[in-house]
Design a protein around this motif. Sequence first.
Motif, PDB file in Angstrom:
ATOM      1  N   ARG A  38       0.712  -1.208  -0.025  1.00 35.94           N
ATOM      2  CA  ARG A  38      -0.110  -0.150   0.220  1.00 35.94           C
ATOM      3  C   ARG A  38       0.917   1.265   0.084  1.00 35.94           C
ATOM      4  NH1 ARG A  38      -5.434  -0.695   2.168  1.00 35.94           N
ATOM      5  NH2 ARG A  38      -5.417   1.347   2.951  1.00 35.94           N
ATOM      6  N   ASP A  40       0.333   3.909   1.488  1.00 36.36           N
ATOM      7  CA  ASP A  40      -0.090   4.687   2.638  1.00 36.36           C
ATOM      8  C   ASP A  40       0.752   4.192   3.743  1.00 36.36           C
ATOM      9  OD1 ASP A  40      -1.157   2.649   3.607  1.00 36.36           O
ATOM     10  OD2 ASP A  40      -3.194   3.128   3.058  1.00 36.36           O
ATOM     11  N   ASP A 221      -5.975   1.427  -9.088  1.00 37.76           N
ATOM     12  CA  ASP A 221      -5.463   0.076  -8.982  1.00 37.76           C
ATOM     13  C   ASP A 221      -4.415   0.080 -10.000  1.00 37.76           C
ATOM     14  OD1 ASP A 221      -4.682  -2.467  -8.954  1.00 37.76           O
ATOM     15  OD2 ASP A 221      -6.479  -3.261  -8.597  1.00 37.76           O
TER      16      ASP A 221
END
Lengths: 328, 474
Positions: A38, A40, A221
């Motif tokens: 990810r 983040d 994505d």
Amino acid sequence: MQSDPAQGPPAHDIAMWGAPGSGKTTLLAALNIALMRRKDEWKIVGSDAASSDYLIERTNALSSGKIFPEASQSLEHYRWTLVGPAERQERRWLRKARPTPPLTIGISMVDAPGGLFSAGPLHTANGSGVADDLRRRLMDNLVKSRGLVFLFDPIREFELGDAFDHLHPPLTRLAEKMLEIGELRDGMLPHHVAVCITKFDDPRVLETAQKLHLLDSAPDDEYGFPRVTSEDARDLFRALCEVSASGNADMVVNALDQFFHRTRVEFFVTSSIGFYVRPHTKTFDWNDYQNLLPEAGKDLRIRGQVHPVNVVEPMLWLGRRLAAGGPR
Amino acid sequence: MSEPDKALLRKAVARAVAGLTATGRLTIVEVAADGMTVFRIHRDDNGRPRCHYWSSSWEDLTSEQGWGHESSRPAVLRAADPFSADEVVLVCSFPEGAEADRALAWLSEARPAAVLPSDGPVTAIVEDVLASDPLTRSYDLVVLRADHASGRLRLGSKQLFPIGALPGTRAEVAVRCEPGDAYGTAFAVVTWQGREPRLLSVHSARLAPGSYLLTAELVRPGKVRFGGVPELTRDPRGWDDLVAAAPAQLPPRAGPAHLICAVEVCGPDAKVEERLSRVRQMVSHLSAELADLLRVSLVTYGAHSYDDRSAGEHPVEVAAWQVTPERALAALEWLEERGAITEGYPYYPHAAQVEDMLDAVARRLSTAERVRTVLLTVGDRPPHPARTNRSLILPCPRRHDWRLLVGRVQGRPDTLLAAICDREDTSPHPVWRRLGADALAHLDALDIRGLAADLGLAAPAALPIPFPLLDETE
């Protein structure tokens, strides 16, 4: 990954639940890989050495060894903390902005052999007494937890059809225990349940979703993987239940509706290994997306890179729902 | 018997026999010194004159009552039965006898007829007349007529002797004989009654295949003697049996052919060795059948490798293309020495490069070529699909679609698909039924000769031709 001693005991326990071979151990390893992929700052931190070792071992097996982690052979209690990005407060007057502690969601996971949940006898090397003890400890964990991850393996259900067998007996006993300690709320169990429909990467599951026009794609994505949103996941679940080998899968839905508030149950369509992506295209290809590779005389291997699909979301959903509800 | 009397009698009998219709009856009564002989003559289904005769002494006819008794006359008439005949010939060989005169008088009175004199037995004259009677129906030889264009066989006949033919007449017919059935080749003679054949005689023998100049001699009505072939023996079969034995189709004639052997060379060594061995048998067998009419291609294929640990898979290999059987066998020897390929390990265990093989073959096959072409695939694994599907077999890296490619090869003129599948279970992947659309065999129960015959590459060993063959062009 090292444990963070400052975290202390987690506030919420999430128990994993599912038939043997439904992919609980693989989902754990995939969770770590997914968090690292990810963009983040979410990460998972072990709360003790055993939990960190477990996570490292399973993650390496899945990502480097391209083999499926060994299924749990004993009841293990692991504790991690999902650590989110730190939130910064705005400056007030001349006061210097102080960084607030990062958002953390305490997760305690009980990893147990799948057969431990079934109605039938459990065969362990140490005899039935040990099995009874395992069941008791597991039930204690279910009673203490307020979040459940229920893994539904549609391929296993199609071939064996035993999801209901592994759901109903412990659910009944859990309700009995909760009633005993006065924890039933409006006649329902107080848990939040993330129902994870696994093996989305299997052509049989993906094609079913496609035929039902349930496929969507996330604009952010990078691989362009198809996905099924949580809103549509329940429809897919029902469709997959219709091809159950035993014909009992519809009772899984009914059992969930009977024991849990509808608002506390969320469906997720997941894949621990994700779809195959060619290294030079890095794009989902409808013609060639199968990420499993059989080997002569051996178990299945993972063909390409592991790109877990929708494995973090159930955890974050559970964590947020539990956090919103406050500690028990 | 004086010569003029004898000639006169013979002429009269011959005339009467010649006048016999298919249903007519001729009665000749010879009245002699000691009694009378009655000859009853008719034609059988083949138009052949048949004679039955019997004799009665005067003592038997007059019993104990004597000639003067009223019962003697009916007894004589009953024995001669002149009323049931269409024509009656009376012959007297003892003119001075009182009994003979009285009997002749009774017979003449009952059925007026000229009385011909004779001083000897009439039997020899009747036998001679019947043996030299001209044919009233033609005699035909039963043959199979072959249309080589279509391979169709038609049961028919070839005339040996026309109506009116006399004993001693000879005829010649050029025929070809193929291996026959249990009786060998049957030489059957028929006559025709309208459109219906009537079997006259059947004789058969096991003959070496080849061409024969058959000679036929009419010995007498009903008897034909064949020459130009080894000695024939009497065949007990009736017409229905013979008709049932006649095949409808000629065995396919072997012609120029292109045999493409595609062999799966991955998997256990023993299996690969066995597959190559079967291919060797097939090539050797067809080489003996077709000699320089045969061209052989050898293509090998293995398994795909999807594992990044692999050094690279072994691609489809065209070891020989349209070469002589000798060169193909030499290439095969090299493949046998090499054995199963292991390059590309770890390779995919549940399928093989069938689709790549089909692509390689389809690309090389010229559509202009008009030679019977057979793609013989030997293996057991299914192909890879063109795209991910529910079979869970990974798709072909080159995206070849085996269904399209099989269709392309199959759609080519005069191209057949054969397969030898060694899969353990009884239901092979559907692709093997497609690959073996024209002939599908199992490795363990393989009849090379039968497979070659099924594909029209060789004549089947067990298709008997039980009659002489006559070309339509003849």
